[in-house]
Write a protein that holds these residues in place. Structure first.
Motif, PDB file in Angstrom:
ATOM      1  N   UNK B  49      56.990  76.127  52.149  1.00  0.00           N
ATOM      2  CA  UNK B  49      55.829  76.998  52.335  1.00  0.00           C
ATOM      3  C   UNK B  49      54.942  76.894  51.097  1.00  0.00           C
ATOM      4  N   UNK B  50      53.725  77.382  51.236  1.00  0.00           N
ATOM      5  CA  UNK B  50      52.783  77.172  50.140  1.00  0.00           C
ATOM      6  C   UNK B  50      53.120  78.027  48.919  1.00  0.00           C
ATOM      7  N   UNK B  51      53.946  79.030  49.117  1.00  0.00           N
ATOM      8  CA  UNK B  51      54.328  79.867  47.989  1.00  0.00           C
ATOM      9  C   UNK B  51      55.361  79.211  47.095  1.00  0.00           C
ATOM     10  N   UNK B  52      56.221  78.407  47.689  1.00  0.00           N
ATOM     11  CA  UNK B  52      57.310  77.811  46.922  1.00  0.00           C
ATOM     12  C   UNK B  52      56.778  76.791  45.912  1.00  0.00           C
ATOM     13  N   UNK B  53      55.640  76.248  46.205  1.00  0.00           N
ATOM     14  CA  UNK B  53      55.043  75.306  45.262  1.00  0.00           C
ATOM     15  C   UNK B  53      54.809  76.003  43.928  1.00  0.00           C
ATOM     16  N   UNK B  54      54.298  77.200  44.026  1.00  0.00           N
ATOM     17  CA  UNK B  54      54.003  77.940  42.808  1.00  0.00           C
ATOM     18  C   UNK B  54      55.272  78.488  42.151  1.00  0.00           C
ATOM     19  N   UNK B  55      56.347  78.440  42.884  1.00  0.00           N
ATOM     20  CA  UNK B  55      57.616  78.853  42.295  1.00  0.00           C
ATOM     21  C   UNK B  55      58.177  77.755  41.393  1.00  0.00           C
ATOM     22  N   UNK B  56      57.988  76.521  41.797  1.00  0.00           N
ATOM     23  CA  UNK B  56      58.536  75.408  41.023  1.00  0.00           C
ATOM     24  C   UNK B  56      57.553  74.845  40.001  1.00  0.00           C
ATOM     25  N   UNK B  57      56.282  75.118  40.210  1.00  0.00           N
ATOM     26  CA  UNK B  57      55.277  74.629  39.258  1.00  0.00           C
ATOM     27  C   UNK B  57      54.346  75.770  38.878  1.00  0.00           C
ATOM     28  N   UNK B  58      54.054  75.838  37.613  1.00  0.00           N
ATOM     29  CA  UNK B  58      53.230  76.949  37.124  1.00  0.00           C
ATOM     30  C   UNK B  58      51.885  76.979  37.843  1.00  0.00           C
ATOM     31  N   UNK B  59      51.264  75.848  37.975  1.00  0.00           N
ATOM     32  CA  UNK B  59      49.979  75.802  38.661  1.00  0.00           C
ATOM     33  C   UNK B  59      49.739  74.393  39.212  1.00  0.00           C
ATOM     34  N   UNK B  60      48.629  74.243  39.839  1.00  0.00           N
ATOM     35  CA  UNK B  60      48.290  72.976  40.480  1.00  0.00           C
ATOM     36  C   UNK B  60      48.270  71.841  39.451  1.00  0.00           C
ATOM     37  N   UNK B  61      47.693  72.155  38.333  1.00  0.00           N
ATOM     38  CA  UNK B  61      47.611  71.203  37.240  1.00  0.00           C
ATOM     39  C   UNK B  61      48.982  70.595  36.918  1.00  0.00           C
ATOM     40  N   UNK B  62      49.948  71.462  36.682  1.00  0.00           N
ATOM     41  CA  UNK B  62      51.269  70.981  36.286  1.00  0.00           C
ATOM     42  C   UNK B  62      51.911  70.147  37.395  1.00  0.00           C
ATOM     43  N   UNK B  63      51.709  70.573  38.625  1.00  0.00           N
ATOM     44  CA  UNK B  63      52.265  69.828  39.755  1.00  0.00           C
ATOM     45  C   UNK B  63      51.747  68.399  39.794  1.00  0.00           C
ATOM     46  N   UNK B  64      50.449  68.264  39.683  1.00  0.00           N
ATOM     47  CA  UNK B  64      49.856  66.937  39.838  1.00  0.00           C
ATOM     48  C   UNK B  64      50.225  66.022  38.686  1.00  0.00           C
TER      49      UNK B  64
END
Lengths: 206, 206
Positions: B49-64
């Motif tokens: 779900x779209x919430x879990x992304x923010x659980x594993x990564x602080x923000x979009x920046x860090x994810x990418x």
DNA sequence: GCATTTTCTGGACGACTGTCAGGAATCGGT
DNA sequence: ACCGATTCCTGACAGTCGTCCAGAAAATGC
């Protein structure tokens, strides 16, 4: 409505408005890049309201393509002076390398905007036509320099226009990123590299 | 809370989840690019779900940044096999050129994502450190190929690692844009150009 | 079994976006 | 001086974004 033009004000006025808007927009675009720039931001940094932008340009897409096209139009003539006035290979070499470094420093925001747009065009097909066209004019620009250099050397270019442009552009882009990152010595390095590379771009003299 | 690790589950699980998420995100990012990709889109194209992304990564920046780092980690080892197994200059030359063309075709979305990120880093300073680091690993990658090629030729590289990488990268990027634009003959042209260029990247044999 | 921690869900929020309908200002012709 | 047409601009709209959060669900240690 019966006149040939179909409008009261001359189309010159309209075009002048577009150019003025583009020039203002270019400053903002060069600062923020393609996506982080909103039409409101462009308008705010200009004397116009954000609605008038949409009056002169169908959408954001058309505005930005117009802007980059407008800028590159003058950009591709940057080396013409050096090309026509240089009478020796070395003179052309120095003039080209110097101007290359000069524009990198003084118009860095414009150049990164161009690279931004070109990268975007790898994803958005609607940008591709404009990008490929601009890329072609840049290729021609480099080609004019190299073939004139070869001529002054009494020889001919060794590579195709495409490859020649690809090599030079790679170096320029690398130097631009280095410059923006504050890496020291980038400018002298670019100048020296171009000077060293150019002789290998033309056939060895007979 | 008194244990050394401080958590019940192993951090391996956490990292594995991050990798799984990154792999899924990379597909979407390669398709849409840096800015057009939203966290919701990434989540939708995955089992999360779209919430879990923010659980594993602080923000979009860090994810990418994590994603591109993760991809490039394996990317920079692509030519190691060719480098170690080749016993003649020509063998290395062909192997390198072939693999270059192969990855351009098969991983085009990943490569355009990389160029996208690098362009963005010219505007966003927060991206710069990661980009410069990746750029360095790519430079090393090219350098391993060229210096081994020189060795097989019984000579040494003619240019600096930086310049060598800049040239090759410029050609690759140009070919990538050409390939994505559907321009024919781009692949053979890249292969031929690299084969012709390589000898000029090393000093002439004594 | 319970208690605690980790993992996950999906909705809410505020900020921002491109767009455009409709009103204000301006202009040419008379 | 006035009118209709044209040009220009403002405010509001519908949508999307990243982020955050309250709490459900699952996993874990005892």
């Amino acid at each position: 409505m019966t006149t040939a033009t179909g409008s009261r004000t001359s189309p010159d006025k309209h075009d002048a408005r577009r150019r003025a808007l583009a020039e203002s927009a270019l400053r903002t675009l060069g600062e923020l890049g393609y996506t982080r720039t909103s039409l409101r931001e462009i308008a705010q940094n200009s004397e116009f309201s954000h609605g008038v932008v949409h009056y002169y340009f169908r959408d954001k897409h058309e505005l930005i393509v117009y802007c980059v096209r407008y800028y590159k139009e003058t950009c591709v003539r940057r080396y013409d002076g050096v090309v026509t006035t240089a009478t020796t290979p070395l003179e052309l070499l120095d003039g080209f390398a110097d101007k290359l470094v000069e524009t990198l420093v003084e118009e860095a925001p414009m150049h990164r905007l161009w690279y931004d747009l070109r990268s975007q065009s790898m994803f958005e097909e609607s940008l591709r036509e404009a990008v490929l066209h601009i890329d072609g004019t840049l290729e021609d620009m480099v080609w004019r320099v190299v073939s004139r250099y070869a001529e002054l050397c009494g020889t001919v270019p060794a590579l195709t226009p495409r490859v020649t442009y690809g090599l030079v552009d790679g170096l320029f882009q690398q130097a631009l990123l280095g410059f923006l990152s504050g890496r020291g010595g980038v400018l002298d390095e670019l100048r020296a590299t171009v000077r060293g590379l150019m002789p290998t771009l033309v056939r060895a003299e007979a």
